[in-house]
Design a protein around this motif. Structure first.
Motif, PDB file in Angstrom:
ATOM      1  N   PRO A  81      36.532  92.720  41.531  1.00  0.00           N
ATOM      2  CA  PRO A  81      35.868  91.804  42.312  1.00  0.00           C
ATOM      3  C   PRO A  81      35.082  90.761  41.403  1.00  0.00           C
ATOM      4  O   PRO A  81      34.839  90.951  40.470  1.00  0.00           O
ATOM      5  CB  PRO A  81      34.870  92.859  42.977  1.00  0.00           C
ATOM      6  CG  PRO A  81      35.316  94.236  42.658  1.00  0.00           C
ATOM      7  CD  PRO A  81      36.359  94.038  41.540  1.00  0.00           C
ATOM      8  N   SER A  82      34.679  89.724  41.981  1.00  0.00           N
ATOM      9  CA  SER A  82      33.999  88.854  41.303  1.00  0.00           C
ATOM     10  C   SER A  82      32.412  89.352  40.950  1.00  0.00           C
ATOM     11  O   SER A  82      32.203  90.446  41.331  1.00  0.00           O
ATOM     12  CB  SER A  82      33.446  87.626  42.174  1.00  0.00           C
ATOM     13  OG  SER A  82      32.465  88.096  43.264  1.00  0.00           O
ATOM     14  N   ARG A  83      32.019  88.508  39.967  1.00  0.00           N
ATOM     15  CA  ARG A  83      30.745  89.164  39.399  1.00  0.00           C
ATOM     16  C   ARG A  83      29.722  89.293  40.411  1.00  0.00           C
ATOM     17  O   ARG A  83      28.789  90.308  40.469  1.00  0.00           O
ATOM     18  CB  ARG A  83      30.270  88.222  38.150  1.00  0.00           C
ATOM     19  CG  ARG A  83      28.927  88.754  37.555  1.00  0.00           C
ATOM     20  CD  ARG A  83      28.655  87.728  36.492  1.00  0.00           C
ATOM     21  NE  ARG A  83      27.432  88.197  36.030  1.00  0.00           N
ATOM     22  CZ  ARG A  83      26.997  87.653  34.614  1.00  0.00           C
ATOM     23  NH1 ARG A  83      27.934  86.995  34.188  1.00  0.00           N
ATOM     24  NH2 ARG A  83      25.844  87.974  34.403  1.00  0.00           N
ATOM     25  N   THR A  84      29.666  88.397  41.233  1.00  0.00           N
ATOM     26  CA  THR A  84      28.846  88.394  42.383  1.00  0.00           C
ATOM     27  C   THR A  84      28.781  89.468  43.307  1.00  0.00           C
ATOM     28  O   THR A  84      28.061  90.213  43.588  1.00  0.00           O
ATOM     29  CB  THR A  84      28.957  87.032  43.430  1.00  0.00           C
ATOM     30  OG1 THR A  84      28.575  85.733  42.368  1.00  0.00           O
ATOM     31  CG2 THR A  84      27.731  86.984  44.467  1.00  0.00           C
ATOM     32  N   GLY A  85      30.060  90.081  43.452  1.00  0.00           N
ATOM     33  CA  GLY A  85      30.684  91.109  44.408  1.00  0.00           C
ATOM     34  C   GLY A  85      30.051  92.412  43.586  1.00  0.00           C
ATOM     35  O   GLY A  85      29.626  93.224  44.403  1.00  0.00           O
ATOM     36  N   LEU A  86      30.390  92.562  42.440  1.00  0.00           N
ATOM     37  CA  LEU A  86      29.875  93.600  41.467  1.00  0.00           C
ATOM     38  C   LEU A  86      28.590  93.809  41.658  1.00  0.00           C
ATOM     39  O   LEU A  86      27.731  94.716  42.047  1.00  0.00           O
ATOM     40  CB  LEU A  86      30.396  93.542  40.176  1.00  0.00           C
ATOM     41  CG  LEU A  86      31.919  93.583  40.032  1.00  0.00           C
ATOM     42  CD1 LEU A  86      32.099  93.324  38.436  1.00  0.00           C
ATOM     43  CD2 LEU A  86      32.527  94.855  40.400  1.00  0.00           C
ATOM     44  N   GLU A  87      27.632  92.814  41.449  1.00  0.00           N
ATOM     45  CA  GLU A  87      26.221  92.588  41.673  1.00  0.00           C
ATOM     46  C   GLU A  87      25.724  93.234  42.825  1.00  0.00           C
ATOM     47  O   GLU A  87      24.624  93.944  43.088  1.00  0.00           O
ATOM     48  CB  GLU A  87      25.714  91.367  41.144  1.00  0.00           C
ATOM     49  CG  GLU A  87      25.785  90.941  39.520  1.00  0.00           C
ATOM     50  CD  GLU A  87      25.391  89.569  38.965  1.00  0.00           C
ATOM     51  OE1 GLU A  87      24.983  89.438  37.863  1.00  0.00           O
ATOM     52  OE2 GLU A  87      25.645  88.883  39.988  1.00  0.00           O
ATOM     53  N   PHE A  88      26.276  92.546  43.928  1.00  0.00           N
ATOM     54  CA  PHE A  88      25.836  92.863  45.305  1.00  0.00           C
ATOM     55  C   PHE A  88      26.078  94.366  45.566  1.00  0.00           C
ATOM     56  O   PHE A  88      25.202  95.028  46.065  1.00  0.00           O
ATOM     57  CB  PHE A  88      26.781  91.947  46.426  1.00  0.00           C
ATOM     58  CG  PHE A  88      26.285  92.470  47.688  1.00  0.00           C
ATOM     59  CD1 PHE A  88      25.165  91.997  48.288  1.00  0.00           C
ATOM     60  CD2 PHE A  88      27.177  93.305  48.525  1.00  0.00           C
ATOM     61  CE1 PHE A  88      24.864  92.274  49.473  1.00  0.00           C
ATOM     62  CE2 PHE A  88      26.737  93.551  49.662  1.00  0.00           C
ATOM     63  CZ  PHE A  88      25.939  93.095  50.223  1.00  0.00           C
ATOM     64  N   MET A  89      27.280  94.861  45.060  1.00  0.00           N
ATOM     65  CA  MET A  89      27.578  96.448  45.542  1.00  0.00           C
ATOM     66  C   MET A  89      26.469  97.255  44.663  1.00  0.00           C
ATOM     67  O   MET A  89      26.035  98.206  45.252  1.00  0.00           O
ATOM     68  CB  MET A  89      28.975  96.710  45.300  1.00  0.00           C
ATOM     69  CG  MET A  89      29.781  96.102  46.078  1.00  0.00           C
ATOM     70  SD  MET A  89      29.585  96.386  47.827  1.00  0.00           S
ATOM     71  CE  MET A  89      30.481  98.328  48.059  1.00  0.00           C
ATOM     72  N   VAL A  90      26.191  97.016  43.510  1.00  0.00           N
ATOM     73  CA  VAL A  90      25.343  97.804  42.837  1.00  0.00           C
ATOM     74  C   VAL A  90      23.851  97.643  43.140  1.00  0.00           C
ATOM     75  O   VAL A  90      23.286  98.634  43.473  1.00  0.00           O
ATOM     76  CB  VAL A  90      25.416  97.360  41.022  1.00  0.00           C
ATOM     77  CG1 VAL A  90      24.330  97.955  40.489  1.00  0.00           C
ATOM     78  CG2 VAL A  90      26.912  97.791  40.536  1.00  0.00           C
ATOM     79  N   ASP A  93      23.803  99.570  46.407  1.00  0.00           N
ATOM     80  CA  ASP A  93      23.856 100.928  46.421  1.00  0.00           C
ATOM     81  C   ASP A  93      22.218 101.310  45.997  1.00  0.00           C
ATOM     82  O   ASP A  93      21.617 102.429  46.699  1.00  0.00           O
ATOM     83  CB  ASP A  93      24.807 101.353  45.284  1.00  0.00           C
ATOM     84  CG  ASP A  93      24.801 103.088  45.291  1.00  0.00           C
ATOM     85  OD1 ASP A  93      25.329 103.395  46.041  1.00  0.00           O
ATOM     86  OD2 ASP A  93      23.966 103.664  44.306  1.00  0.00           O
ATOM     87  N   SER A  94      21.563 100.628  45.050  1.00  0.00           N
ATOM     88  CA  SER A  94      20.169 101.018  44.871  1.00  0.00           C
ATOM     89  C   SER A  94      19.246 100.838  45.922  1.00  0.00           C
ATOM     90  O   SER A  94      18.333 101.635  46.370  1.00  0.00           O
ATOM     91  CB  SER A  94      19.780  99.924  43.654  1.00  0.00           C
ATOM     92  OG  SER A  94      18.567 100.300  43.385  1.00  0.00           O
ATOM     93  N   TRP A  95      19.379  99.719  46.668  1.00  0.00           N
ATOM     94  CA  TRP A  95      18.455  99.490  48.084  1.00  0.00           C
ATOM     95  C   TRP A  95      18.659 100.650  48.828  1.00  0.00           C
ATOM     96  O   TRP A  95      17.832 101.297  49.365  1.00  0.00           O
ATOM     97  CB  TRP A  95      18.856  98.192  48.648  1.00  0.00           C
ATOM     98  CG  TRP A  95      17.770  97.921  49.658  1.00  0.00           C
ATOM     99  CD1 TRP A  95      16.780  97.317  49.480  1.00  0.00           C
ATOM    100  CD2 TRP A  95      18.062  98.002  51.045  1.00  0.00           C
ATOM    101  NE1 TRP A  95      16.169  97.020  50.868  1.00  0.00           N
ATOM    102  CE2 TRP A  95      16.903  97.702  51.511  1.00  0.00           C
ATOM    103  CE3 TRP A  95      19.085  98.450  51.896  1.00  0.00           C
ATOM    104  CZ2 TRP A  95      16.750  97.537  53.077  1.00  0.00           C
ATOM    105  CZ3 TRP A  95      19.102  98.777  53.238  1.00  0.00           C
ATOM    106  CH2 TRP A  95      17.673  98.103  53.836  1.00  0.00           C
ATOM    107  N   LEU A  96      20.050 101.102  49.299  1.00  0.00           N
ATOM    108  CA  LEU A  96      20.265 102.307  50.212  1.00  0.00           C
ATOM    109  C   LEU A  96      19.696 103.490  49.770  1.00  0.00           C
ATOM    110  O   LEU A  96      19.162 104.256  50.545  1.00  0.00           O
ATOM    111  CB  LEU A  96      21.791 102.522  50.481  1.00  0.00           C
ATOM    112  CG  LEU A  96      22.363 101.230  51.201  1.00  0.00           C
ATOM    113  CD1 LEU A  96      24.019 101.039  51.039  1.00  0.00           C
ATOM    114  CD2 LEU A  96      21.818 101.152  52.553  1.00  0.00           C
ATOM    115  N   GLU A  97      19.884 103.790  48.407  1.00  0.00           N
ATOM    116  CA  GLU A  97      19.458 104.980  47.935  1.00  0.00           C
ATOM    117  C   GLU A  97      17.639 104.872  47.976  1.00  0.00           C
ATOM    118  O   GLU A  97      17.200 106.128  48.230  1.00  0.00           O
ATOM    119  CB  GLU A  97      19.969 105.265  46.475  1.00  0.00           C
ATOM    120  CG  GLU A  97      19.562 106.487  45.849  1.00  0.00           C
ATOM    121  CD  GLU A  97      20.151 106.577  44.459  1.00  0.00           C
ATOM    122  OE1 GLU A  97      19.337 107.082  43.506  1.00  0.00           O
ATOM    123  OE2 GLU A  97      21.561 106.467  44.356  1.00  0.00           O
TER     124      GLU A  97
END
Length: 103
Positions: A81-90, A93-97
């Motif tokens: 995935p694009s860097r932006t996509g990777l950063e978004f998912m990480v 995940d942190s926000w949801l947790e």
């Protein structure tokens, strides 16, 4: 309110007028710098892989594991995935947790 005098960040500029030199207080807004360090990309990809493979991770259910290397955002030519996509998912995940939310 943020631009009461027609400039971006007017409220912040007014609040710090007596703390900052004019050269800093009056400079134009610039974009946040992007890290060009290759180690950041390696660490980001490793964290994304960890989250994509961890059934307990909040974003685990959002990752398309049928696609080569996941499905977060626009695909680059190498299957990642694009860097932006990777950063978004990480970050997601942190926000949801942090807020203890399930998806």
């Amino acid at each position: 309110m943020k631009s009461f005098d027609g400039k971006e960040k007017s409220l912040l500029r007014a609040a710090t007028r007596d703390l900052l030199p004019d050269s800093i207080a009056e400079r134009r807004k610039s974009a946040y710098p992007i890290s060009r360090d290759p180690a950041y990309d390696v660490a980001l990809r490793a964290e994304f892989d960890r989250l994509a493979a961890a059934p307990g991770a909040p974003v685990h259910s959002l990752v398309d594991r049928s696609a080569d290397r996941g499905g977060a955002g626009r695909q680059r030519g190498d299957g990642w995935p694009s860097r932006t996509g990777l950063e978004f998912m990480v970050q997601l995940d942190s926000w949801l947790e942090t807020h203890e939310l399930d998806v």
